[in-house]
Design an enzyme around this catalytic site. Structure first.
Site, PDB file in Angstrom:
ATOM      1  N   HIS A  64      23.195  61.251  13.946  1.00  0.00           N
ATOM      2  CA  HIS A  64      22.306  60.122  14.239  1.00  0.00           C
ATOM      3  C   HIS A  64      22.628  59.029  13.218  1.00  0.00           C
ATOM      4  O   HIS A  64      22.554  59.254  12.012  1.00  0.00           O
ATOM      5  CB  HIS A  64      20.843  60.546  14.144  1.00  0.00           C
ATOM      6  N   GLU A  67      20.474  58.046   9.963  1.00  0.00           N
ATOM      7  CA  GLU A  67      20.055  59.076   9.014  1.00  0.00           C
ATOM      8  C   GLU A  67      21.014  59.039   7.819  1.00  0.00           C
ATOM      9  O   GLU A  67      21.962  59.809   7.720  1.00  0.00           O
ATOM     10  CB  GLU A  67      20.021  60.434   9.713  1.00  0.00           C
ATOM     11  N   HIS A 159      20.798  66.152   8.516  1.00  0.00           N
ATOM     12  CA  HIS A 159      20.031  65.086   9.157  1.00  0.00           C
ATOM     13  C   HIS A 159      18.867  64.681   8.261  1.00  0.00           C
ATOM     14  O   HIS A 159      18.530  65.363   7.296  1.00  0.00           O
ATOM     15  CB  HIS A 159      19.451  65.577  10.493  1.00  0.00           C
ATOM     16  N   GLU A 222      17.196  69.366   8.196  1.00  0.00           N
ATOM     17  CA  GLU A 222      16.366  68.156   8.188  1.00  0.00           C
ATOM     18  C   GLU A 222      15.893  67.970   6.755  1.00  0.00           C
ATOM     19  O   GLU A 222      15.120  68.772   6.239  1.00  0.00           O
ATOM     20  CB  GLU A 222      15.183  68.309   9.145  1.00  0.00           C
TER      21      GLU A 222
END
EC number: 3.5.1.96
Length: 347
Positions: A64, A67, A159, A222
């Site tokens: 992404h 990010e 991420h 994450e």
């Protein structure tokens, strides 16, 4: 552009869109060989001839494009490897995922790249993300196909999240049909990852592709909140960064002050998902609800025409609630705590 610019600042070089004048060479005083494989793709290998024992490690960020913190960490990893400040003990493929979206400061241009793997890119041939998904699949497949027989294979896909989380840093493990390995869970503990989410169905993420098609121990990390380039407090990512660097350099897991190893993360298993049927979908949670927020049995969480999602366990937690996704895509995951049984089944 000279190769030194590529290795000294991989991020800036990639954002500039240049190709290096030389596409392979040696660095770290001759101890490491490197090869540029295309936009955002850089392979490293120790020059010493002990290949049979080497692990193969793929570390990725920027799937992404907005990010940014993991992208910055990877660029610094490349710099330190090239300078000899960090030894290299494995075959390594460094990947910056959605480079056009990185340049635009956007999550993606047309479609979420992390939903286009395992061939799903073929369903959206007009998408600007589709060729990149195919390219990343091919690069990963070629990298792991060249791995020494029987050697370890890892993929760490880093991420940051759109929203806050009860557990600020957590991991997602793709569904492979087998229990998670002790090696992965202990590595996540060493990275100070507080929670792990186990998928129970096949997906189209990058880490699912490498797990299923390349035999890698793969995870999606994450690591905090989305912020623009240059606005990240990278100290918040230090434990995960150290763990990645130890994986790459062959270092040992940390030992805490009491002489033991870091605590293992809590483990949650996906038991259902909310799928957006139409633009009429309503999620009955606050717009800023944190990932892993708990809801009690009987709570209605979503409605979309005749479809309704009601909590059926004593407690379910919601992860990645997002009513703005396109119809047909996941608008939220529901998970339950399965720490005890998962840890007991580690292999």
């Amino acid at each position: 552009m000279p190769a030194a610019a590529l290795l000294d600042d991989f991020l800036a070089f990639t954002l500039a869109g240049d190709a290096p004048a030389e596409q392979d060479g040696a660095c770290a005083g001759g101890a490491v060989r490197w090869q540029w494989l295309g936009d955002g793709l850089l392979a490293f290998e120790p020059a010493a001839a002990d290949a049979a024992a080497r692990a193969s490690v793929l570390v990725s960020a920027g799937v992404h494009g907005d990010e940014t913190a993991p992208i910055e960490l990877l660029s610094m990893l490349v710099r330190d490897l090239a300078a000899g400040a960090l030894p290299l003990a494995c075959r390594l493929l460094v990947v910056l995922g959605n480079v056009p979206a990185m340049r635009a400061g956007e999550r993606y241009l047309d479609d979420d790249l992390n939903r286009l793997f395992s061939g799903r890119h073929a369903q959206v041939p007009a998408s600007r993300e589709a060729p990149r998904a195919a390219q990343l699949e091919a690069a990963a497949a070629a990298f792991f196909a060249a791995a020494p027989a029987g050697s370890a294979r890892w993929h760490i896909d880093m991420h940051t999240a759109i929203r806050a989380s009860v557990f600020e840093q957590f991991a997602l493990l793709p569904h492979t049909g087998t229990p998670p390995t002790r090696a992965m869970i202990e590595w996540l503990g060493d990275a100070r990852i507080a929670a792990v989410l186990l998928h129970t169905a096949k997906g189209n993420t990058y880490s699912h592709f490498t797990a299923e098609h390349c035999g890698a121990l793969a995870c999606t990390l994450e690591l905090g909140k989305v912020r623009p380039f240059g606005q990240n407090d990278l100290a918040r990512f230090a434990p995960a960064d150290r763990a990645v660097r130890k994986l790459v350099s062959g270092g040992r897991a940390e030992v805490d002050a009491g002489g033991g190893h870091p605590s293992l993360p809590r483990v949650f298993t996906v038991i259902d998902q909310i799928t957006k049927q139409s633009d009429a979908l309503e999620l009955f949670v606050a717009a800023d609800v944190a990932n892993f927020t708990a809801f009690a049995r009987g709570t209605v969480l979503a409605q979309d025409g005749d479809y309704r999602y009601t909590v059926t366990h004593d407690e379910e937690r919601i992860v990645f609630p997002n009513p703005t996704v396109k119809p047909g895509l996941r608008a939220g995951l529901l998970v339950i705590d399965t720490t005890r049984e998962t840890i007991a089944a580690l292999v």
